[in-house]
Design a protein around this motif. Structure first.
Motif, PDB file in Angstrom:
ATOM      1  N   ASN A 108       0.922  -0.853   0.071  1.00 34.91           N
ATOM      2  CA  ASN A 108       0.116  -0.117   0.370  1.00 34.91           C
ATOM      3  C   ASN A 108       0.817   1.239  -0.261  1.00 34.91           C
ATOM      4  O   ASN A 108       0.554   2.196   0.424  1.00 34.91           O
ATOM      5  N   ASP A 109       2.052   0.946  -0.758  1.00 32.76           N
ATOM      6  CA  ASP A 109       3.001   2.394  -0.984  1.00 32.76           C
ATOM      7  C   ASP A 109       2.537   3.577  -1.977  1.00 32.76           C
ATOM      8  O   ASP A 109       1.387   3.319  -2.430  1.00 32.76           O
ATOM      9  N   LYS A 110       2.918   4.704  -0.246  1.00 35.02           N
ATOM     10  CA  LYS A 110       1.921   6.167  -0.939  1.00 35.02           C
ATOM     11  C   LYS A 110       3.504   7.014  -1.325  1.00 35.02           C
ATOM     12  O   LYS A 110       4.282   6.601  -1.141  1.00 35.02           O
ATOM     13  N   ILE A 111       3.095   8.411  -2.280  1.00 36.33           N
ATOM     14  CA  ILE A 111       3.991   8.599  -2.613  1.00 36.33           C
ATOM     15  C   ILE A 111       3.420  10.068  -2.374  1.00 36.33           C
ATOM     16  O   ILE A 111       1.790  10.420  -3.061  1.00 36.33           O
ATOM     17  N   LEU A 112       3.972  10.947  -1.883  1.00 38.47           N
ATOM     18  CA  LEU A 112       3.903  12.145  -1.486  1.00 38.47           C
ATOM     19  C   LEU A 112       4.033  13.613  -2.512  1.00 38.47           C
ATOM     20  O   LEU A 112       5.698  13.397  -2.556  1.00 38.47           O
ATOM     21  N   ILE A 113       3.175  14.334  -2.956  1.00 44.02           N
ATOM     22  CA  ILE A 113       3.777  15.574  -3.661  1.00 44.02           C
ATOM     23  C   ILE A 113       3.078  16.429  -3.557  1.00 44.02           C
ATOM     24  O   ILE A 113       1.807  16.341  -2.958  1.00 44.02           O
ATOM     25  N   HIS A 114       4.362  17.584  -3.487  1.00 39.95           N
ATOM     26  CA  HIS A 114       3.485  18.939  -2.780  1.00 39.95           C
ATOM     27  C   HIS A 114       3.528  19.943  -4.709  1.00 39.95           C
ATOM     28  O   HIS A 114       5.302  19.441  -5.041  1.00 39.95           O
ATOM     29  N   GLN A 115       2.795  20.542  -4.465  1.00 35.78           N
ATOM     30  CA  GLN A 115       3.070  21.370  -5.808  1.00 35.78           C
ATOM     31  C   GLN A 115       2.268  22.852  -6.055  1.00 35.78           C
ATOM     32  O   GLN A 115       1.101  23.050  -6.048  1.00 35.78           O
ATOM     33  N   GLY A 116       2.918  24.095  -5.354  1.00 35.82           N
ATOM     34  CA  GLY A 116       1.959  25.656  -5.948  1.00 35.82           C
ATOM     35  C   GLY A 116       1.662  25.484  -7.602  1.00 35.82           C
ATOM     36  O   GLY A 116       1.757  25.588  -8.445  1.00 35.82           O
ATOM     37  N   THR A 117       0.237  26.317  -6.875  1.00 36.32           N
ATOM     38  CA  THR A 117      -0.576  27.118  -7.981  1.00 36.32           C
ATOM     39  C   THR A 117      -0.128  28.166  -8.899  1.00 36.32           C
ATOM     40  O   THR A 117      -0.578  28.419 -10.118  1.00 36.32           O
ATOM     41  N   LYS A 118       1.034  28.774  -8.073  1.00 35.61           N
ATOM     42  CA  LYS A 118       2.078  30.094  -9.003  1.00 35.61           C
ATOM     43  C   LYS A 118       3.436  29.780  -9.320  1.00 35.61           C
ATOM     44  O   LYS A 118       3.821  30.824  -9.465  1.00 35.61           O
ATOM     45  N   ASP A 119       3.491  28.302  -8.967  1.00 38.00           N
ATOM     46  CA  ASP A 119       4.314  27.882 -10.458  1.00 38.00           C
ATOM     47  C   ASP A 119       4.944  27.767 -11.071  1.00 38.00           C
ATOM     48  O   ASP A 119       3.764  28.085 -12.651  1.00 38.00           O
ATOM     49  N   PRO A 120       5.149  28.932 -11.807  1.00 37.55           N
ATOM     50  CA  PRO A 120       6.215  29.817 -12.928  1.00 37.55           C
ATOM     51  C   PRO A 120       5.628  28.523 -14.447  1.00 37.55           C
ATOM     52  O   PRO A 120       5.705  28.447 -15.487  1.00 37.55           O
ATOM     53  N   PHE A 121       6.508  27.529 -13.888  1.00 32.79           N
ATOM     54  CA  PHE A 121       6.996  26.003 -14.819  1.00 32.79           C
ATOM     55  C   PHE A 121       5.593  25.154 -14.445  1.00 32.79           C
ATOM     56  O   PHE A 121       6.043  23.736 -15.462  1.00 32.79           O
ATOM     57  N   LEU A 122       4.303  25.072 -14.158  1.00 25.35           N
ATOM     58  CA  LEU A 122       3.528  24.319 -13.795  1.00 25.35           C
ATOM     59  C   LEU A 122       2.622  23.978 -14.990  1.00 25.35           C
ATOM     60  O   LEU A 122       2.824  22.586 -15.174  1.00 25.35           O
ATOM     61  N   GLN A 123       2.338  24.643 -16.173  1.00 21.83           N
ATOM     62  CA  GLN A 123       1.502  24.203 -17.024  1.00 21.83           C
ATOM     63  C   GLN A 123       2.796  23.606 -17.931  1.00 21.83           C
ATOM     64  O   GLN A 123       1.950  23.025 -18.926  1.00 21.83           O
TER      65      GLN A 123
END
Lengths: 298, 298
Positions: free
Chosen positions: B229-244
């Motif tokens: 039941n291994d899980k991976i945690l990711i955070h991502q900022g909504t104002k990250d200029p590289f997001l899209q």
């Protein structure tokens, strides 16, 4: 007194605002960073938020401490805002050290009002830090902002900025300007150490002992009377490469002997620490608690 | 496998060690920083100390995260050590991007084994990070050190380093190499975004889809079977200029649909955060807790 918001960056529960404004006293545009803690953005908490001014060391801009000292988590923890001013005027028409050394001129304003040419036009850092900047921030954010830039405020700093903190606190002590003062590895007796002697000679003139003493914490403690039980907290790393040459905290402790400050200035020598932000960030939590107590937050 | 200790710096309750060593796989000297927490220096606590490998993003050296991500306080809190490797080979004979761009070549090794000229000689970052470096550290610190560089270890990273973390975890999943994986604003589908396409073309060849898929987290989740039941945690900022453009975490979530990883990768979109260390340092405490649980520390 308007500020330009160059960047507004989310960090912890609040935001770092990278601001710039034209300083009338300095005669140049100045950068300053402000951290507004989560309490500022809370719609329910409307208590007045105290401000701590953090004065950086030689060569630093407002960015270094904002990125590396990690005050933000403590600001959110206790509910104070932070102001990170620049260390000197900057710009093409601002005179620098003739040899472009890093310990004088740009990045090394020593938080004093220069009286000597060619520095006196722009290097008015004392009046800027202790008068114009707080007033300008107070006007800019407005009286409804619940930020207290003027009254319930503390001051701290590192190295040259620790010197600026001690000097600013003591010179404004009778006016009750700062409610709290601390310093990280400060220059405590600039009249007697190379960094200070170079700066004072250049900015204040080499033959002006009386003026030098007005900017020297180890002289100020002899003149300013500690009226209550006010204390100052200092941390100093034992592996700091500038300890024996430019910092010499023992000179301040010696100077307080027989004065109202004797026993009121605590210098904590911390084993193995150097002069870097690794040292600063390690002891920021203890300084934050010290200021939070003095500012009535705990 | 000897290391040179360039600096040993006190921070929090432990020390940052700035190390360098000659990597046989890379064929060049490599810098790496290690944070040893207070538990390492404790004479009474002799529990095995797990290690978390932190892979940095484009342009970074081992210094950036050591100074700005503020893992140290978490390391002391939970009792894990940190390893901060470099992001590429460096040196006069290491080929860089022909146009000296910051997203390829030096500072941008993408944690893979290059197969293309002129990069394949030195750019063997995958084998270095996941094999040679941990083994070398284990040998250097010795079996009596109570540091566990090889078995009870976690991996994380930012941007290109978040990509390196996901790739390293998934490619070594069947071997149970890493017990814990997280990422900050990772590149999740390099085959489909500009940064990844440029790097894969240069390092792996532009006509090698099968090899590309072996280094693409959004392809690997289709092949690697999540056995527990291994899980991976990711955070991502909504104002990250590289997001899209380059990050696009939704591509990874889409790729997991119908696979054993569906619902096991949590992408936390955090409002207002950008791509900087202000973002990273804010969420380091949550990632530290996540890893501490997976490594049996809490």
């Amino acid at each position: 007194m308007s500020f330009k918001v160059n960047q507004e960056i989310a960090v912890c529960g609040g935001k770092v605002l990278k601001l710039s404004h034209f300083s009338q006293i300095i005669g140049a545009s100045m950068d300053v960073n402000v951290y507004l803690p989560k309490q500022y953005y809370s719609k329910t908490v409307r208590k007045l938020i105290p401000v701590i001014y953090y004065l950086s060391g030689l060569t630093c801009s407002p960015q270094n401490a904002s990125e590396k000292a990690f005050w933000q988590i403590q600001s959110d923890n206790y509910g104070f805002a932070m102001v990170f001013p620049d260390t000197s005027p900057r710009g093409d028409d601002v005179p620098d050290d003739p040899e472009k050394a890093w310990d004088f001129g740009i990045g090394a304003g020593f938080y004093l009002n220069a009286t000597q040419e060619p520095y006196k036009k722009h290097y008015q850092m004392y009046d800027y830090i202790h008068k114009e900047l707080p007033t300008s921030l107070d006007e800019y954010f407005g009286k409804d902002s619940n930020l207290d830039f003027l009254d319930n405020v503390g001051i701290t700093g590192h190295s040259m900025g620790g010197y600026g903190s001690l000097t600013g606190f003591l010179k404004n002590y009778d006016a009750n300007r700062y409610k709290s003062c601390s310093a990280f590895a400060p220059i405590v007796n600039p009249s007697k150490v190379p960094w200070g002697q170079k700066a004072f000679s250049g900015y204040l003139g080499s033959e002006n002992a009386e003026l030098w003493s007005q900017y020297d914490p180890s002289e100020l403690v002899k003149k300013v009377i500690n009226k209550g039980n006010d204390k100052i907290l200092i941390h100093q790393g034992t592996k700091d490469p500038f300890l024996q040459t430019n910092l010499r905290p023992e000179l301040l402790l010696e100077a307080t002997k027989g004065t109202s400050w004797e026993g009121k200035i605590e210098v904590k020598m911390v084993d193995g620490f150097d002069h870097s932000y690794y040292f600063i960030s390690t002891f920021v939590p203890e300084h934050a608690t010290f200021h939070a107590k003095n500012l009535g937050l705990i």
